[in-house]
Scaffold this active site. Structure first.
Site, PDB file in Angstrom:
ATOM      1  N   TYR A 169     -27.110 -57.495 -33.746  1.00 29.94           N
ATOM      2  CA  TYR A 169     -26.754 -56.013 -33.088  1.00 29.94           C
ATOM      3  C   TYR A 169     -27.794 -55.708 -32.228  1.00 29.94           C
ATOM      4  O   TYR A 169     -27.326 -54.840 -31.265  1.00 29.94           O
ATOM      5  CB  TYR A 169     -26.655 -54.864 -34.189  1.00 29.94           C
ATOM      6  N   VAL A 219     -32.001 -60.608 -39.498  1.00 29.18           N
ATOM      7  CA  VAL A 219     -30.594 -60.562 -39.209  1.00 29.18           C
ATOM      8  C   VAL A 219     -29.937 -59.497 -38.363  1.00 29.18           C
ATOM      9  O   VAL A 219     -29.170 -59.753 -37.576  1.00 29.18           O
ATOM     10  CB  VAL A 219     -29.773 -60.658 -40.438  1.00 29.18           C
ATOM     11  N   CYS A 220     -30.499 -58.222 -38.751  1.00 30.93           N
ATOM     12  CA  CYS A 220     -30.048 -57.258 -38.018  1.00 30.93           C
ATOM     13  C   CYS A 220     -30.364 -57.277 -36.523  1.00 30.93           C
ATOM     14  O   CYS A 220     -29.408 -56.780 -35.555  1.00 30.93           O
ATOM     15  CB  CYS A 220     -30.468 -55.866 -38.709  1.00 30.93           C
ATOM     16  N   THR A 221     -31.406 -57.575 -36.256  1.00 33.41           N
ATOM     17  CA  THR A 221     -31.970 -57.885 -34.831  1.00 33.41           C
ATOM     18  C   THR A 221     -30.873 -58.740 -34.120  1.00 33.41           C
ATOM     19  O   THR A 221     -30.670 -58.519 -33.137  1.00 33.41           O
ATOM     20  CB  THR A 221     -33.251 -58.331 -34.802  1.00 33.41           C
TER      21      THR A 221
END
EC number: 6.2.1.-
Length: 975
Positions: free
Chosen positions: A566, A561-563
């Protein structure tokens, strides 16, 4: 000759899966092509069917010969009612029904030189050699692509002559390689460094490349193709960049495919100097012997006016003698090939050559049709020039079991063509079979045709059951010839209308597991574009089916999700983000609001952070529900600013471009690319497309009319006020999930936002939008494509085009009729072996093919893996069998039996259910369970007694001790 008018619009919905294989330019050329197919026995019908499904402009059929009984074994367009009728005329109407956009006509006269000039491609099937030489010479003379194909029993032959100077515009199926640029130096040569993680090893010295999206060194953008040199460190020399502007950021390097030229010999020359498609010198020799066998069969027919009789040893020896006397093959015009003739092979070919088999014509007809497409579209490398294929492994290894001439004699039956190869006894065996076909899609339709033609389950004691719960979509019609336009949206392609079943992606594994459990053979096939596979799994003979490890691991696996949110570094990351945006904005938010309205709960008072995070972007710059198109556009513009401008600036405040980690490494390095905020520009089509799509989806969700007027949208955007960054601050806090972002606004602003959210949520229920990839008018794909493309611009990622985006987001598997027909034919050949009775592993074949690159490999399956535990040995096909006994044994007795017979101390579970026994149980619990009969214990634990007539309880064993990972065979407790 000139092609048909190819300017008519391409039906992208019908050919959607095929377009991912061939592309629009190739499809346009196919749509304008004229093709002649002469010879409408089984092989010709297969070629014609594939070409009609794939949308050639015009197909002319030629075959004045009357239909006979032996035709019906492999020609699916003919029936008993067509006996004595011209094969071409009897086939025309059914072929035309497959695709009304294709002109299917019949030529009743002779094939003349003037006639050949009307076509781009001419295909002869099952033609005499004299006819092949005559037509082939004329086609070569006039630059008409020529193919000749034939099958004789279990061997097939295909010849291609595309002329002495044929240019292949796009030699491979792969998309041009694209990679993101990290840096380009000024100098001679300029050195280009690829972004970390790019597939640098795919570039080769001498590759031609172009550039796009570069900031600073703009001279490279859209330049003429440049040749590259790959350095040892993976960087690329791209030529002189000394005078170019300094490189700033971004950009992509893209491979330029080079055309290739093919030089083919005419048939009369290629007969003595055959170039064959083969993977090894042994295969080359085998193919040369098959070449001589076909030449000898032609000579036999020329001398005797008939083909060899089925399994007639005298005729077979005559053919061997004719092959022996043929002029030796040549490596060049002067150099003969010094190869011995495999007389045993020629003899077997001759004995079985009188028949015609549906699986063989399906396989070879698919390859021939693909070669026709190569000739028309100039996409993919054509054969060079002969292809020989044999499935003689379908015959029994034991010569004593081969059929006799009497058993193979003609009977006036629709199976005569098959009986001539395998005999009447085998035909009766086929009729008694009971088979289950799971999936009636593209491959399933082809298999149903094969099953019907071979007579599988056609007897009174046989049967065939078909299961398929999917709807028929219009895109199916370009590959699934059993369906017509009136069948579109019919539920249950297999004929069942409401039976629930497992998810499609799980079906294959489930069926395979059941086949292993019940010790049933499994025939399995799959395709992707021009790649295909056909595999066979036999109990106790081959390994059991296992899903590919990579497929099992990657299936539906999202990126972190972070990749995605953002730090995206690939187009796939941006597409996943855009798809998630669609779900949150237009489906989940509407469902959430509708749920709260039905439950009469207040949105303003709720304290679920995730729900607030979901709904705030949907509110956006508005403070009340949208009332008209202008409100929807205002919201869409505000969300554009949030995602691609203010949101990026907010991210950079938390992670500045010069941020350094504790170890001194720049934060923005490697795959993490520092983003740049975009400025909204109505002159940028992607900017405008995003707003248009988002506004229309927002309008659909609120039951408001939308608009498709780009010009009016541009004018409206000029009149709208720019969104207030302060107004968006609460949305940043939710969207970025960064704690310090809450400092942007205070409690009063939060209270005001919640109040607006409550006012906005009052009204009629919203319409949640379910993502639909196949409707190009609903703005679903437009939104995802535009959002992902803008995200790529933010992060300097090379974008993918609309078609590629749609394929990735929709998880669409490219598909084409030729590959599905080929794998069905290959699977049909394995069916013969399964039905014939016990066969050794050496008889079976796994097959893998790649039609775009003329690749086919068939190999023997692996043997079942043997597992051991102490003295116990087993494979995945084995079971431990324990009779219940009279009177029925107790749990204690069962445990003692396992210990005495197999040395096992185990835990016992009812299959997929309750725990029956574990050594770690307390003495009290063991005392309660051990004296019980096994069926009594099962009923006590599950609440259900074994069903009447149930013969087996399947129990799962696991080791009590150090070897807990040991997978024991299932225990069949026989009632």
């Amino acid at each position: 000759m000139d092609a048909l008018d190819a300017s008519k619009l391409l039906d992208e919905e019908l050919y959607s899966r095929q377009l991912y294989v061939l592309g629009s330019p190739a499809m346009q050329r196919i749509q304008g092509a004229r093709v002649l197919v002469s010879g409408l026995q089984g092989l010709g019908a297969e070629v014609a069917k594939n070409l009609v499904l794939m949308g050639v402009g015009s197909l002319t059929l030629h075959d004045p010969h009357p239909t006979c009984w032996s035709d019906l074994a492999a020609q699916f367009l003919l029936s008993e009612q067509d006996l004595e009728r011209s094969r071409a005329e009897a086939s025309q109407e059914l072929l035309a029904q497959l695709n009304r956009a294709v002109q299917v006509v019949v030529h009743t006269g002779d094939i003349t030189e003037d006639l050949l000039l009307d076509f781009q491609v001419v295909v002869l099937t099952a033609a005499k050699l004299e006819e092949q030489l005559k037509v082939g010479t004329l086609c070569h003379k006039h630059g008409v692509c020529f193919l000749a194909a034939d099958t004789r029993g279990l061997v097939g032959q295909l010849f291609c002559d595309f002329g002495e100077d044929f240019t292949v515009q796009d030699p491979t199926e792969a998309e041009p390689l694209t990679a993101a640029i990290q840096h380009i130096s000024q100098g001679s040569p300029g050195i280009l460094t690829l972004r970390k993680g790019a597939n640098t090893h795919y570039f080769r010295d001498g590759d031609l490349v172009t550039f796009s999206g570069i900031e600073g060194m703009v001279e490279l953008n859209d330049c003429d193709p440049r040749s590259i040199h790959v350095r040892e460190d993976g960087s690329l020399e791209i030529g002189d960049t000394t005078t170019f502007s300094r490189y700033l950021r971004g950009g992509a390097i893209t491979e330029v495919k080079r055309p290739k030229t093919v030089r083919h010999k005419s048939l009369d020359t290629a007969l003595l100097q055959p170039h064959v498609v083969a993977q090894s010198s042994q295969e080359v020799h085998h193919a040369h012997c098959l070449h001589q066998a076909f030449c000898a069969l032609h000579k036999f027919q020329h001398l005797h006016g008939r083909p060899p009789q089925p399994w007639d040893p005298v005729d077979a020896e005559t053919v061997v003698g004719l092959a022996r006397d043929l002029e030796p093959l040549k490596r060049t015009e002067e150099e003969p090939l010094e190869e011995p003739l495999d007389e045993a092979l020629v003899r077997t070919v001759a004995l079985s050559s009188a028949g015609v088999l549906s699986p063989m014509v399906a396989m070879l007809g698919a390859v021939a049709a693909q070669e026709v497409l190569k000739a028309i579209s100039r996409k993919f490398m054509p054969l060079d020039q002969w292809l020989y294929f044999d499935a003689l492994d379908c015959l029994p290894e034991d010569g004593e079991l081969l059929p006799s001439p009497e058993d193979c004699a003609l009977r006036g039956s629709r199976y005569d063509g098959q009986i001539a190869v395998f005999g009447a006894g085998f035909q009766e065996k086929l009729r008694r079979q009971h088979y289950l076909l799971v999936g009636a899609g593209a491959i399933g339709c082809e298999l149903l045709k094969v099953f019907a033609l071979v007579g599988l389950g056609a007897g009174n004691s046989g049967g065939l059951t078909v299961v398929d719960m999917d709807h028929i979509e219009r895109s199916n019609l370009s590959r699934q010839f059993l369906f017509r336009s009136q069948d579109v949206e019919t539920q249950g392609r297999g004929g069942c209308s409401s039976c629930p079943g497992p998810e499609p992606r799980l079906t294959g594994r489930y069926v395979a597991a059941r086949c292993t459990h019940y010790l049933k053979p499994l025939l399995e096939a799959g395709t992707s574009g021009t790649w295909g596979s056909a595999t066979v799994f036999m109990p106790h003979v081959t390994e059991a089916y296992r899903a590919p490890a990579s497929a099992a691991a990657s299936e539906d696996a999202p990126y972190p999700v972070c990749t995605v949110r953002y730090f995206p570094s690939t187009a796939e990351h941006t597409l996943q983000w855009a798809r998630h945006e669609f779900e949150e904005l237009f489906r989940l938010s509407a469902e959430t609001i509708n749920h709260h309205q039905q439950a009469h709960t207040s949105l303003a008072d709720m304290d679920e952070p995730q729900t607030l995070t979901l709904l705030k972007p949907v509110l956006g710059v508005l403070r009340v529900r949208p009332q008209n198109w202008q409100d929807c556009v205002a919201w869409a513009l505000g969300h554009w600013k949030l995602c691609f401008h203010y949101g990026i600036k907010q991210l950079l405040r938390h992670f500045p471009p010069n941020k350094v980690l504790e170890d001194g490494t720049p934060f923005w390095s490697g795959p993490k690319q520092c983003p740049q905020p975009l400025e909204f520009d109505t002159n940028q089509d992607t900017h405008l497309l995003y707003v248009l799509a988002a506004a229309n989806l927002y309008a659909q969700m609120h039951g408001l009319p939308g608009s498709q007027d780009w010009t009016a949208l541009r004018e409206l955007l000029k009149l709208l006020p720019q969104p207030d960054p302060q107004q968006m601050a609460p949305i940043f806090a939710s969207n970025l999930e960064l704690a310090s972002a809450s400092a942007e606004f205070g409690p009063e602003q939060q209270k005001e936002l919640n109040k607006a959210l409550e006012v906005w949520s009052v009204g009629p229920p919203l319409k949640p939008l379910m993502f639909e990839k196949d409707d190009d008018s609903n703005f679903h794909v437009d939104f995802v494509v535009a959002a992902a493309s803008l995200r790529c611009q933010n992060y300097g990622i090379p974008p993918v085009n609309r078609a590629q985006s749609k394929r990735i987001v929709g998880q669409i598997i490219p598909a084409i009729a030729t590959t599905t027909a080929a794998v069905a034919g290959l699977l049909g050949l394995e069916l013969y072996k399964v039905v014939s009775g016990p066969r050794p592993r050496s008889a079976f074949r796994h097959s893998y093919l790649h039609l775009a690159e003329n690749y086919l490999i068939r190999y023997m399956p692996f043997a079942p893996a043997i597992q051991t535990f102490h003295h116990l040995k087993w494979t995945s096909w084995d079971r431990l069998k324990v009779p219940a006994g009279q009177p029925e044994r107790t749990l204690e007795s069962l445990l003692a039996h396992l210990q005495e017979q197999h040395g096992l101390r185990v835990r016992i579970l009812l299959h997929g259910s309750a725990l029956l026994y574990a050594a770690g149980w307390s003495p009290e619990k063991q005392a309660q369970h051990l004296p019980l009969r096994v069926t009594e214990l099962v009923q006590q634990l599950t609440g259900q007694a074994p069903a009447p007539g149930q013969r087996v309880l399947v129990l799962e064993l696991s080791c009590e001790g150090d070897d807990e990972d040991t997978a024991f065979p299932p225990l069949h407790y026989e009632l």
